[in-house]
Design an enzyme around this catalytic site. Sequence first.
Site, PDB file in Angstrom:
ATOM      1  N   GLY A  22     -28.120 -32.071 -20.238  1.00  0.00           N
ATOM      2  CA  GLY A  22     -27.021 -32.832 -19.967  1.00  0.00           C
ATOM      3  C   GLY A  22     -26.882 -33.135 -18.511  1.00  0.00           C
ATOM      4  O   GLY A  22     -27.861 -32.986 -17.838  1.00  0.00           O
ATOM      5  N   HIS A  25     -29.405 -37.765 -15.081  1.00  0.00           N
ATOM      6  CA  HIS A  25     -29.797 -38.517 -13.685  1.00  0.00           C
ATOM      7  C   HIS A  25     -30.988 -39.273 -13.712  1.00  0.00           C
ATOM      8  O   HIS A  25     -31.723 -39.542 -15.045  1.00  0.00           O
ATOM      9  CB  HIS A  25     -29.822 -37.466 -12.769  1.00  0.00           C
ATOM     10  N   HIS A  28     -34.191 -37.802 -15.470  1.00  0.00           N
ATOM     11  CA  HIS A  28     -34.038 -38.068 -17.055  1.00  0.00           C
ATOM     12  C   HIS A  28     -34.267 -39.501 -17.491  1.00  0.00           C
ATOM     13  O   HIS A  28     -35.035 -39.480 -18.479  1.00  0.00           O
ATOM     14  CB  HIS A  28     -32.636 -37.455 -17.455  1.00  0.00           C
ATOM     15  N   GLN A  52     -30.697 -19.020 -21.429  1.00  0.00           N
ATOM     16  CA  GLN A  52     -31.333 -19.232 -20.369  1.00  0.00           C
ATOM     17  C   GLN A  52     -30.425 -19.064 -19.164  1.00  0.00           C
ATOM     18  O   GLN A  52     -30.832 -19.289 -18.089  1.00  0.00           O
ATOM     19  CB  GLN A  52     -32.206 -20.599 -20.417  1.00  0.00           C
TER      20      GLN A  52
END
Length: 275
Positions: A22, A25, A28, A52
């Site tokens: 998510g 930016h 992505h 993670q």
Amino acid sequence: MTAVSLKDRDLGLATGFVPTLGWLHEGHEALILRAQKENDKVIVSRFVNPLQFRKIAYKTYPRDEKRDVKICRGLNVDYLFSPEPFDMYPPGFDTGVEVKDLAGKLDGASLRWHYRGVITVVAKLFNITQPNRAYFGSKDPHQLALIRRMVDDLNFPVKIISVATKRDKDGVALSSRNSLLSQKEREAAKVISKSVKAIGARVKLGETDRARMTSDLIGMIEAEPLAKVDFAAVVDADSLTQERFAEKTLIYTAVYIGKIRLTDNRVVKNRKAGG
């Protein structure tokens, strides 16, 4: 956009998958646009994976679902998959996926738990979305190598596509974590890309003393008072070792700027003997 669907795979349409945490930016967006060029349909996932992260990092990781949805709509993404933690890890969940030997390379020894969480969630996402191709940025080469090995070892019918790191105008690698930096820290972060680039120039000129270059990389970065190197390595890009010299060398580092851990890397072709 609708909920993720597998019917397109049944119809013989090629599906591309872009997994994200998510806070989308331009990096992505580059992955999504590449996926759209090579597939009939594109699925984007947004999921901050608790396996993670340390607890504090998980709680403070930037989130903005409305913003992510708006970006995906603007890019005409076909499906957005946005599960909750209890959807991915219901009560009694007790399975993990780990790439044992390769996970110990680079900074994996200290972050084995982190990469186990990454590989586990990627395996689950592949099973859920059933893509033909999956797209990852190359900013974390260790993670990319582990995903490739997992896909090969477990016979996932997915082709892994690596897309070059997207950078800001000043050279800093784009990352969702950049939004957590203060203005002063963001300015300090420039030392990471500058230092990695400088070591890459030395590799191109034919330097082969990787231990020395690793030491120099740390020194250049830590000349910035706000920067503390967590890990740095100059290694063979394929084996992730210093000893092997194949076609390319990887310069990789993970650096704390204040409390925020950022990674960056470059892969540089080795200068041939006599070249």
